[in-house]
Design an enzyme around this catalytic site. Sequence first.
Site, PDB file in Angstrom:
ATOM      1  N   GLN A  26       7.223   3.860   3.946  1.00  0.00           N
ATOM      2  CA  GLN A  26       5.810   3.461   3.970  1.00  0.00           C
ATOM      3  C   GLN A  26       5.597   2.192   4.801  1.00  0.00           C
ATOM      4  O   GLN A  26       4.551   2.040   5.433  1.00  0.00           O
ATOM      5  CB  GLN A  26       5.328   3.256   2.528  1.00  0.00           C
ATOM      6  CG  GLN A  26       3.819   3.322   2.351  1.00  0.00           C
ATOM      7  CD  GLN A  26       3.300   4.745   2.242  1.00  0.00           C
ATOM      8  OE1 GLN A  26       3.881   5.551   1.537  1.00  0.00           O
ATOM      9  NE2 GLN A  26       2.197   5.036   2.911  1.00  0.00           N
ATOM     10  N   ASN A  58      -2.069  19.172  -2.025  1.00  0.00           N
ATOM     11  CA  ASN A  58      -3.110  18.509  -1.250  1.00  0.00           C
ATOM     12  C   ASN A  58      -2.818  18.539   0.248  1.00  0.00           C
ATOM     13  O   ASN A  58      -3.673  18.915   1.061  1.00  0.00           O
ATOM     14  CB  ASN A  58      -3.245  17.054  -1.743  1.00  0.00           C
ATOM     15  CG  ASN A  58      -4.122  16.223  -0.841  1.00  0.00           C
ATOM     16  OD1 ASN A  58      -3.662  15.635   0.124  1.00  0.00           O
ATOM     17  ND2 ASN A  58      -5.421  16.209  -1.115  1.00  0.00           N
ATOM     18  N   SER A 115      -6.893   5.886   3.593  1.00  0.00           N
ATOM     19  CA  SER A 115      -6.950   4.972   2.444  1.00  0.00           C
ATOM     20  C   SER A 115      -7.377   3.574   2.901  1.00  0.00           C
ATOM     21  O   SER A 115      -8.174   2.905   2.236  1.00  0.00           O
ATOM     22  CB  SER A 115      -5.577   4.871   1.764  1.00  0.00           C
ATOM     23  OG  SER A 115      -5.350   5.963   0.904  1.00  0.00           O
ATOM     24  N   LYS A 127       5.414   1.668  -3.058  1.00  0.00           N
ATOM     25  CA  LYS A 127       5.344   3.019  -3.634  1.00  0.00           C
ATOM     26  C   LYS A 127       5.629   2.910  -5.120  1.00  0.00           C
ATOM     27  O   LYS A 127       6.277   1.968  -5.565  1.00  0.00           O
ATOM     28  CB  LYS A 127       6.398   3.926  -2.991  1.00  0.00           C
ATOM     29  CG  LYS A 127       6.098   5.395  -3.120  1.00  0.00           C
ATOM     30  CD  LYS A 127       5.158   5.875  -2.019  1.00  0.00           C
ATOM     31  CE  LYS A 127       4.720   7.307  -2.225  1.00  0.00           C
ATOM     32  NZ  LYS A 127       4.014   7.806  -1.024  1.00  0.00           N
ATOM     33  N   GLY A 174      -2.582   8.246  -4.341  1.00  0.00           N
ATOM     34  CA  GLY A 174      -1.939   9.466  -4.812  1.00  0.00           C
ATOM     35  C   GLY A 174      -0.699   9.838  -4.022  1.00  0.00           C
ATOM     36  O   GLY A 174      -0.417   9.282  -2.967  1.00  0.00           O
ATOM     37  N   ASP A 175       0.052  10.765  -4.577  1.00  0.00           N
ATOM     38  CA  ASP A 175       1.202  11.407  -3.921  1.00  0.00           C
ATOM     39  C   ASP A 175       1.452  12.660  -4.754  1.00  0.00           C
ATOM     40  O   ASP A 175       0.533  13.135  -5.453  1.00  0.00           O
ATOM     41  CB  ASP A 175       2.419  10.463  -3.873  1.00  0.00           C
ATOM     42  CG  ASP A 175       3.511  10.948  -2.917  1.00  0.00           C
ATOM     43  OD1 ASP A 175       3.384  10.711  -1.707  1.00  0.00           O
ATOM     44  OD2 ASP A 175       4.491  11.579  -3.372  1.00  0.00           O
ATOM     45  N   LYS A 192       0.861  -1.189   0.000  1.00  0.00           N
ATOM     46  CA  LYS A 192       0.000   0.000   0.000  1.00  0.00           C
ATOM     47  C   LYS A 192       0.888   1.227   0.000  1.00  0.00           C
ATOM     48  O   LYS A 192       1.806   1.349   0.809  1.00  0.00           O
ATOM     49  CB  LYS A 192      -0.892   0.023   1.261  1.00  0.00           C
ATOM     50  CG  LYS A 192      -1.837   1.204   1.306  1.00  0.00           C
ATOM     51  CD  LYS A 192      -3.095   0.944   0.517  1.00  0.00           C
ATOM     52  CE  LYS A 192      -3.892   2.203   0.198  1.00  0.00           C
ATOM     53  NZ  LYS A 192      -3.433   2.880  -1.061  1.00  0.00           N
TER      54      LYS A 192
END
Length: 445
Positions: free
Chosen positions: A111, A241, A377, A126, A165-166, A90
């Site tokens: 992550q 964001n 998420s 990622k 997203g990123d 993820k």
Amino acid sequence: MDARLEAIRDTVLARNPGEAEFHQAVVEVFESLGPVHDRHPEFLEAAILERLCEPERQIIFRVPWTDDQGRVQINRGFRVEFNSALGPYKGGLRFHPSVYLGIVKFLGFEQIFKNALTGMPIGGGKGGSDFDPRGRSDAEVMRFCQSFMTELYRHIGEYTDVPAGDIGVGGREIGYLFGQYKRITNRYESGVLTGKGISWGGSLVRPEATGFGTVIFTEEMLKTRGTSFDGQRVVVSGSGNVAINAVAKAQSLGATVVACSDSSGYVVDEAGIDVGLLRQVKEVERGRLKDYALRRSGVAYVEAGSVWDVDATVALPCATQNELDGDAAARLVRNGLIAIGEGANMPSTREAVAVFQEAGVLFGPGKAANAGGVATSALEMQQNASRDSWSFEHTEQRLTDIMVGIHHRCASTADEYGEPGNYVLGANIGGFVKVADAMLAQGLI
Ligand code: NDP
Ligand code: 2IT
């Protein structure tokens, strides 16, 4: 660093030449882990660290597409499936010209521990591309996303790997990616991507979650010193964001956010950033921050220098890695900084972190402070799995509980290891032990 870990670090660095950001992330985690290995020699025997630093799978692929002039363009796509001990891989996708394997690996490595800290069943991964969405039309972005997914689809799935997203990947891109995945697989597999639109499987609060979560985490840190966001003077970097939603949440708690930035410059707005105008300029019009300054009186736009030249009591770096160096950190400390919460991934250099820690500034590292995005998420995946959708209030409460829980885990781990207030140590050990235990239990894979 612990001598036993130094040898492992040297091997990891030599095996991954030229990946400076990955090296930085690995060294920073290793520096916290000596005491864990005193208590758990079984982790060394099972070569947990060596295994953790070697991604389970790395995918690099060609992404051909045509621009609006009909010219052929070629980009490089990446997905690094780092660790699946706790759940499906993820993590987000980043579209930015600076993306190469070393960036994707640093983000994927971070992550793993971030996702473990959330307490949700998600592994670490990622991906992204060196594609630059800046100045591209919607049609070009769509063709790029369709081509990207035409390769990526075979590697992902709701039980395998769930991108999101990123930088450079928001709701528009997730829409195009989801559409192409559905078309190729002939499956409406909602849980394959997160950050979807609300009407087609997305979760309320996911767009706000990272910025909100960063502020909630930072508020918890401030409480340990008997204070809060109320009345603080805040500087935020970035205006994407994460930054916009951090500005909104900090101001809702009574702070005044006096500056934010993009890669061209920064604005100083002593009256407090007008979030509505910022959203209009950056989200609706996809414009530049300069346009914000043009439309509001009393705002200065500064092209030279750094947003960290603006003094603040609380700093929230929400743009990109290594955007805040040792000199900037020293200046912020001199000017009265009391807390910093990292909305971005690894925005502070190692020198900056050392300055903050030596000065006794509350320092919330990204893998803890920005975990609200990926946690929400996971809440989106939960809603998809049960074909349900929750209210804003319920989802926001879940996010708040998760962030308070992460703060507690970091703080109590730091206490347990004899370094109260060291959130870096708490986050690294707290995340690592959970993953290491799961890896041990699952055998040599
Ligand atoms: P966006 O693309 O929405 O915004 C990125 C912002 O950072 C923009 O203002 C951009 O300016 C600026 N920026 C990006 N790259 C650079 C650079 N090399 N130098 C200077 N400024 C730069 O991305 P997000 O807000 O989603 O992500 C921001 C950070 O938060 C990243 O570190 C990301 O990994 C992290 N993060 C994001 C999460 C999410 O849910 N989106 C979750 C957890 C962490 P410009 O427009 O000029 O490029
Ligand atoms: O860095 C991150 O945690 C993200 N970009 C969000 C990842 C996700 O899967 O929501």
